[in-house]
Scaffold this motif. Structure first.
Motif, PDB file in Angstrom:
ATOM      1  N   GLY A 276      24.335 -56.530  34.969  1.00 60.47           N
ATOM      2  CA  GLY A 276      25.358 -56.125  34.013  1.00 60.47           C
ATOM      3  C   GLY A 276      24.789 -55.403  32.811  1.00 60.47           C
ATOM      4  O   GLY A 276      24.785 -55.924  31.701  1.00 60.47           O
ATOM      5  N   ILE A 277      24.291 -54.182  33.047  1.00 58.91           N
ATOM      6  CA  ILE A 277      23.735 -53.370  31.962  1.00 58.91           C
ATOM      7  C   ILE A 277      24.845 -52.488  31.390  1.00 58.91           C
ATOM      8  O   ILE A 277      25.583 -51.840  32.141  1.00 58.91           O
ATOM      9  CB  ILE A 277      22.604 -52.462  32.483  1.00 58.91           C
ATOM     10  N   ASN A 278      24.945 -52.476  30.075  1.00 58.08           N
ATOM     11  CA  ASN A 278      25.858 -51.559  29.389  1.00 58.08           C
ATOM     12  C   ASN A 278      25.055 -50.738  28.403  1.00 58.08           C
ATOM     13  O   ASN A 278      24.289 -51.291  27.614  1.00 58.08           O
ATOM     14  CB  ASN A 278      26.938 -52.332  28.640  1.00 58.08           C
ATOM     15  N   LEU A 279      25.202 -49.392  28.509  1.00 60.92           N
ATOM     16  CA  LEU A 279      24.408 -48.529  27.648  1.00 60.92           C
ATOM     17  C   LEU A 279      25.124 -47.189  27.476  1.00 60.92           C
ATOM     18  O   LEU A 279      25.578 -46.599  28.454  1.00 60.92           O
ATOM     19  CB  LEU A 279      23.031 -48.322  28.298  1.00 60.92           C
ATOM     20  N   GLU A 280      25.237 -46.754  26.223  1.00 58.70           N
ATOM     21  CA  GLU A 280      25.846 -45.448  25.935  1.00 58.70           C
ATOM     22  C   GLU A 280      24.791 -44.577  25.286  1.00 58.70           C
ATOM     23  O   GLU A 280      24.216 -44.958  24.268  1.00 58.70           O
ATOM     24  CB  GLU A 280      27.019 -45.607  24.958  1.00 58.70           C
ATOM     25  N   ILE A 281      24.513 -43.435  25.885  1.00 58.43           N
ATOM     26  CA  ILE A 281      23.516 -42.543  25.300  1.00 58.43           C
ATOM     27  C   ILE A 281      24.170 -41.197  25.017  1.00 58.43           C
ATOM     28  O   ILE A 281      24.718 -40.555  25.917  1.00 58.43           O
ATOM     29  CB  ILE A 281      22.308 -42.375  26.247  1.00 58.43           C
ATOM     30  N   LYS A 282      24.133 -40.803  23.751  1.00 54.62           N
ATOM     31  CA  LYS A 282      24.760 -39.532  23.373  1.00 54.62           C
ATOM     32  C   LYS A 282      23.698 -38.445  23.288  1.00 54.62           C
ATOM     33  O   LYS A 282      22.506 -38.738  23.176  1.00 54.62           O
ATOM     34  CB  LYS A 282      25.461 -39.697  22.023  1.00 54.62           C
ATOM     35  N   ALA A 283      24.149 -37.196  23.314  1.00 54.00           N
ATOM     36  CA  ALA A 283      23.226 -36.061  23.257  1.00 54.00           C
ATOM     37  C   ALA A 283      22.358 -36.157  22.005  1.00 54.00           C
ATOM     38  O   ALA A 283      22.844 -36.506  20.926  1.00 54.00           O
ATOM     39  CB  ALA A 283      24.016 -34.758  23.257  1.00 54.00           C
ATOM     40  N   GLY A 284      21.077 -35.896  22.158  1.00 60.39           N
ATOM     41  CA  GLY A 284      20.160 -35.865  21.033  1.00 60.39           C
ATOM     42  C   GLY A 284      19.553 -37.197  20.659  1.00 60.39           C
ATOM     43  O   GLY A 284      18.667 -37.269  19.812  1.00 60.39           O
ATOM     44  N   GLU A 285      20.011 -38.287  21.296  1.00 62.09           N
ATOM     45  CA  GLU A 285      19.528 -39.614  20.918  1.00 62.09           C
ATOM     46  C   GLU A 285      18.275 -40.017  21.702  1.00 62.09           C
ATOM     47  O   GLU A 285      18.087 -39.619  22.842  1.00 62.09           O
ATOM     48  CB  GLU A 285      20.611 -40.676  21.176  1.00 62.09           C
ATOM     49  N   ILE A 286      17.476 -40.829  21.054  1.00 61.84           N
ATOM     50  CA  ILE A 286      16.336 -41.434  21.737  1.00 61.84           C
ATOM     51  C   ILE A 286      16.536 -42.941  21.784  1.00 61.84           C
ATOM     52  O   ILE A 286      16.700 -43.596  20.746  1.00 61.84           O
ATOM     53  CB  ILE A 286      15.007 -41.114  21.014  1.00 61.84           C
ATOM     54  N   HIS A 287      16.576 -43.452  22.998  1.00 57.65           N
ATOM     55  CA  HIS A 287      16.734 -44.890  23.186  1.00 57.65           C
ATOM     56  C   HIS A 287      15.455 -45.468  23.773  1.00 57.65           C
ATOM     57  O   HIS A 287      14.907 -44.919  24.721  1.00 57.65           O
ATOM     58  CB  HIS A 287      17.882 -45.193  24.154  1.00 57.65           C
ATOM     59  N   ALA A 288      14.996 -46.553  23.187  1.00 57.86           N
ATOM     60  CA  ALA A 288      13.852 -47.248  23.753  1.00 57.86           C
ATOM     61  C   ALA A 288      14.352 -48.506  24.445  1.00 57.86           C
ATOM     62  O   ALA A 288      15.199 -49.223  23.905  1.00 57.86           O
ATOM     63  CB  ALA A 288      12.863 -47.607  22.667  1.00 57.86           C
ATOM     64  N   ILE A 289      13.865 -48.712  25.658  1.00 59.99           N
ATOM     65  CA  ILE A 289      14.218 -49.947  26.355  1.00 59.99           C
ATOM     66  C   ILE A 289      12.943 -50.743  26.531  1.00 59.99           C
ATOM     67  O   ILE A 289      11.995 -50.295  27.174  1.00 59.99           O
ATOM     68  CB  ILE A 289      14.883 -49.656  27.709  1.00 59.99           C
ATOM     69  N   MET A 290      12.915 -51.881  25.878  1.00 57.83           N
ATOM     70  CA  MET A 290      11.713 -52.690  25.907  1.00 57.83           C
ATOM     71  C   MET A 290      12.002 -53.982  26.641  1.00 57.83           C
ATOM     72  O   MET A 290      13.151 -54.396  26.775  1.00 57.83           O
ATOM     73  CB  MET A 290      11.255 -52.989  24.476  1.00 57.83           C
ATOM     74  N   GLY A 291      10.943 -54.585  27.114  1.00 63.00           N
ATOM     75  CA  GLY A 291      11.159 -55.849  27.792  1.00 63.00           C
ATOM     76  C   GLY A 291       9.892 -56.316  28.445  1.00 63.00           C
ATOM     77  O   GLY A 291       8.983 -55.516  28.682  1.00 63.00           O
ATOM     78  N   PRO A 292       9.825 -57.590  28.723  1.00 67.12           N
ATOM     79  CA  PRO A 292       8.637 -58.122  29.377  1.00 67.12           C
ATOM     80  C   PRO A 292       8.556 -57.659  30.833  1.00 67.12           C
ATOM     81  O   PRO A 292       9.518 -57.111  31.371  1.00 67.12           O
ATOM     82  CB  PRO A 292       8.836 -59.642  29.299  1.00 67.12           C
ATOM     83  N   ASN A 293       7.420 -57.879  31.452  1.00 63.06           N
ATOM     84  CA  ASN A 293       7.270 -57.559  32.869  1.00 63.06           C
ATOM     85  C   ASN A 293       8.306 -58.320  33.672  1.00 63.06           C
ATOM     86  O   ASN A 293       8.591 -59.469  33.383  1.00 63.06           O
ATOM     87  CB  ASN A 293       5.872 -57.940  33.354  1.00 63.06           C
ATOM     88  N   GLY A 294       8.879 -57.633  34.659  1.00 65.75           N
ATOM     89  CA  GLY A 294       9.853 -58.299  35.520  1.00 65.75           C
ATOM     90  C   GLY A 294      11.247 -58.385  34.942  1.00 65.75           C
ATOM     91  O   GLY A 294      12.127 -59.003  35.518  1.00 65.75           O
ATOM     92  N   SER A 295      11.467 -57.717  33.791  1.00 61.48           N
ATOM     93  CA  SER A 295      12.795 -57.806  33.182  1.00 61.48           C
ATOM     94  C   SER A 295      13.786 -56.846  33.826  1.00 61.48           C
ATOM     95  O   SER A 295      14.983 -56.956  33.619  1.00 61.48           O
ATOM     96  CB  SER A 295      12.686 -57.519  31.681  1.00 61.48           C
ATOM     97  N   GLY A 296      13.271 -55.881  34.615  1.00 64.15           N
ATOM     98  CA  GLY A 296      14.159 -54.922  35.272  1.00 64.15           C
ATOM     99  C   GLY A 296      14.085 -53.523  34.684  1.00 64.15           C
ATOM    100  O   GLY A 296      14.860 -52.649  35.053  1.00 64.15           O
ATOM    101  N   LYS A 297      13.117 -53.271  33.796  1.00 56.87           N
ATOM    102  CA  LYS A 297      12.992 -51.958  33.138  1.00 56.87           C
ATOM    103  C   LYS A 297      12.788 -50.828  34.157  1.00 56.87           C
ATOM    104  O   LYS A 297      13.468 -49.817  34.129  1.00 56.87           O
ATOM    105  CB  LYS A 297      11.776 -51.927  32.182  1.00 56.87           C
ATOM    106  N   SER A 298      11.800 -51.046  35.035  1.00 52.65           N
ATOM    107  CA  SER A 298      11.506 -49.996  36.000  1.00 52.65           C
ATOM    108  C   SER A 298      12.643 -49.811  36.992  1.00 52.65           C
ATOM    109  O   SER A 298      12.947 -48.698  37.396  1.00 52.65           O
ATOM    110  CB  SER A 298      10.201 -50.292  36.740  1.00 52.65           C
ATOM    111  N   THR A 299      13.277 -50.915  37.360  1.00 49.11           N
ATOM    112  CA  THR A 299      14.427 -50.824  38.271  1.00 49.11           C
ATOM    113  C   THR A 299      15.494 -49.915  37.662  1.00 49.11           C
ATOM    114  O   THR A 299      16.063 -49.064  38.348  1.00 49.11           O
ATOM    115  CB  THR A 299      15.014 -52.229  38.530  1.00 49.11           C
TER     116      THR A 299
END
Lengths: 251, 440
Positions: free
Chosen positions: A19-42
């Protein structure tokens, strides 16, 4: 630019994103951080269309279109770029021809004529200088025999030439020494524009010293457990991931 | 062992014997007689022999392939020939096992160099031929060598004297035009001390069932350098049994590029004997489609210290094709400081394709560096996704990766005109939808 709603993803029977919710608008930089196995690469894999993942619920809309319906190459031609955590070596295919072919397929997709050979060479050489790469890399096989840092720089070179609209950077800083990190960051910063958005997936806060994000999200156990401004990254650095994980458990 | 077929061939032998070259030379007559006896006693190799366990040659026993006694009826279409003939080389053409002066281009050769047909060499320089014929290819090795010795009708003879560097390559263009024909040829290449030569063997045929038996013996003198290319593009109904047997002197360098694309059943043996500090590089690319069976056998004998050998064979197999690689490296007890690397990589494009690979290291010395590696697999899904993420559609990505895999071997060709011809053949053998030659 990108709207992710309640995205659930499994590998086999195992739910990874819940259940990921994320809104990214033009020009924005979003960082997604998290420990190993949190699902970042997925998350970055699913957005770029890698096989082996099942979307069980939710949606991802990119520029008004259903992103998850598109083949990976169509996503790329539509302006989505994945900078790989582990760029793949392609022996026998030269770097410069892959760049040219990729650029031309984007142009074709947009109804533009193929790039002029001389213009292309000028463009490539300019970007190569910007990233302080050796020109000979252009004529070598894609990533073959490159060091870790060279591979990451090569990813940014491709990004600089293809001029994507949405850049997903998967652990771009891992394996980079500080000099390489600075060069890569400068490359990314030079690409910042009001029309271009970035999603930076990273384990370490260090990258964010060089590329200032507008938003920071913390991913844990397949969910975004905390969002905030750049200060959140610093707080995380200080308190460690256990801080948010514990918060989540308490909630 | 099947000697029934052997006796059928032996029974036919007297009808051709008088037409064979060098019959007035007692040593050759004796050598051929001995070979005929050896072949008759043994027959064609059987899969029960270790060196032939993956390759059953019984298909050739269903027919009695007939040798030609001369060039009669050997017309060759000039346009067709163009696609195989190299423009920037001296070319010696053999049609159905016989030298065609008309199709060959040998003018402008340096005077000291001999490039001629084997029949000519036997007439003009019999002593030299006597010294080298059979000196590298041991007829007890397997019965195809004995068969070749008994039956050969002609071939290529090259002698490059000491310190002479040939500025153009020599091409042996070996053509078979007859149905159920047999072309048996024997080649000798001699490079004396510090000489340099590049030789290309091209094997082609009209779309017929026929049998090619070709044995090439190479003698690389002290500190000499020989590159031998073999382009095997026989017709898809043909049988090809070829062998290259190389003797390298001290410090001699030898490079072999073996492109095995044609034939219904094709087998090549490459055996190199290395002396003190000689260098040997064996490269191979085999492409199999439909029901082709392509077998390559290599043997590198490190006999003395400090020699270096590098070997890379790659195979791409589609449909029901079968590729066989048997590579042996033998390091003799005296061959200390040997440096040897052998690799075989196979790409299977269909579930029904098969690759049999058997690398063998036999090391009797104790201070050596020897390695080998083997892979059999499909295209790497990670590579496909990487290309897709760079805008390339999946089918094109698959085709590109297949070509790129094969192209590594094509890229090693140093002669431009040959490179382009080989690349054309590679491109013709696999689906190339979306593949741009520029990418390779």
């Amino acid at each position: 630019m990108l709207s992710i709603k309640n995205l659930h993803v499994s590998v086999g029977d195992k739910p990874i994103l819940k259940g990921i919710n994320l809104e990214i608008k033009a020009g924005e930089i979003h960082a997604i951080m998290g420990p190993n196995g949190s699902g970042k690469s997925t998350l970055s894999h699913v957005l770029s269309g890698k096989g082996g993942y099942t979307v069980t619920e939710g949606s991802a809309t990119y520029q008004g279109k259903d992103l998850l319906e598109m083949a990976p190459e169509i996503r790329a031609r539509e302006g989505l770029f994945l900078a790989f955590q582990y760029p793949v070596e392609i022996p026998g295919v030269s770097n410069i021809y892959l760049l040219k072919a990729a650029l031309n397929s984007i142009r074709k997709h947009n109804g533009q004529p193929e790039v002029d050979a001389m213009d292309f060479l000028t463009l490539v050489k300019e970007k190569v200088r910007l990233l302080e790469m050796d020109e000979k890399f252009l004529y070598r096989a894609v990533n073959e025999g490159f060091s870790g840092g060279e591979k990451k720089r090569n990813e940014i070179l491709q990004m600089a030439i293809l001029e994507p609209k949405l850049c997903i950077m998967d652990e771009t800083d891992s394996g980079l020494d500080i000099d390489a990190l600075k060069i890569v960051s400068e490359g990314v910063n030079s690409l910042r524009s009001p029309e271009r958005s970035f999603v930076m997936v990273t384990h370490y806060q260090r990258l964010l010293d060089y590329i200032k994000p507008d938003f920071v999200h913390v991913l844990a156990n397949g969910q975004i457990v905390k969002s905030g401004g750049p200060e959140l990254a610093l707080e995380l650095e200080e308190k460690g991931y256990s801080w948010v994980e514990n918060n989540q458990a308490a909630a | 062992m099947n000697t029934a077929t052997a006796s059928r061939y032996a029974a036919e032998y007297p009808t051709i014997a008088s037409a064979l070259p060098g019959q007035t030379l007692p040593w050759l007559k004796a050598l051929r007689a001995e070979a005929l006896i050896a072949f008759s006693a043994h027959g064609f190799p059987s899969p029960r022999e270790e060196e032939w366990r993956y390759t059953n040659v019984s298909g050739i026993e269903k027919k009695l392939f007939a040798p030609s006694v001369d060039l009669t009826g050997s017309d060759v279409d000039a346009d067709w020939l163009k696609s195989y003939r190299l423009e920037d080389a001296w070319v010696l053409v053999l049609v159905n096992g016989h030298f065609s002066a008309e199709l060959s281009v040998l003018d402008g050769l340096p005077e000291a160099v001999s490039v001629m047909s084997m029949a000519d060499a036997l007439a003009k320089q019999p002593d030299k031929v006597e010294k080298y014929l059979g000196a590298a290819a041991d007829q007890s090795e397997h019965s195809f060598i004995a068969f070749n010795t008994a039956w050969f009708t002609d071939g290529l003879f090259v002698h490059v004297p000491a310190k002479l560097v040939l500025d153009k390559p020599i091409q042996l263009l070996h053509i078979v035009t007859g149905s159920d024909a047999m072309a048996t040829t024997r080649n000798i290449i001699i490079a004396d001390e510090m000489a340099e030569a590049k030789v290309i063997e091209t094997y082609v045929g009209i779309d017929n069932a026929y049998l090619t038996s070709a044995v090439t013996e190479v003698f690389v003198g002290q500190n000499a350098d020989v590159t031998l290319y073999k382009m095997q593009s026989e017709s898809d109904k043909a049988y090809h049994f070829g062998g290259s047997y190389i003797k390298q002197a001290r410090d001699a360098r030898f490079t072999h590029h073996n492109f095995a694309f044609g034939g219904l059943l094709a087998r090549s043996d490459i055996h190199a004997d290395l002396d003190h500090a000689s260098e040997c590089e064996l490269n191979g690319l085999y492409l199999g489609v439909k029901r082709q069976h392509i077998d390559n056998h290599t043997r590198i004998n490190h006999l003395k210290p400090y020699a270096i050998s590098r070997e890379l064979y790659k195979g791409v197999l589609d449909d029901r094709a079968r590729g066989v690689f048997q590579g042996r490296v033998i390091v003799a007890i005296d061959a200390q400081k040997t440096d040897s690397q052998m690799n075989n990589r196979n790409l299977l494009l269909s579930d029904d394709a098969e690759a049999d690979t058997k690398p063998q290291l036999e090391i009797y010395a104790d201070d050596v560096k020897c390695g080998h590696g083997v892979t059999v697999g499909q295209l790497d899904e990670k590579s496909i996704f990487y290309l897709q993420s760079r805008c390339v559609d999946e089918e094109t990505a698959r085709n590109m990766l297949t070509f790129a895999f094969a192209n590594e071997m094509v890229d090693k060709i140093k002669i431009r005109s040959l490179h382009d011809k080989v690349l054309e053949q590679v491109l013709a053998r696999f689906p190339q939808e979306g593949v741009n030659k520029e990418w390779l």
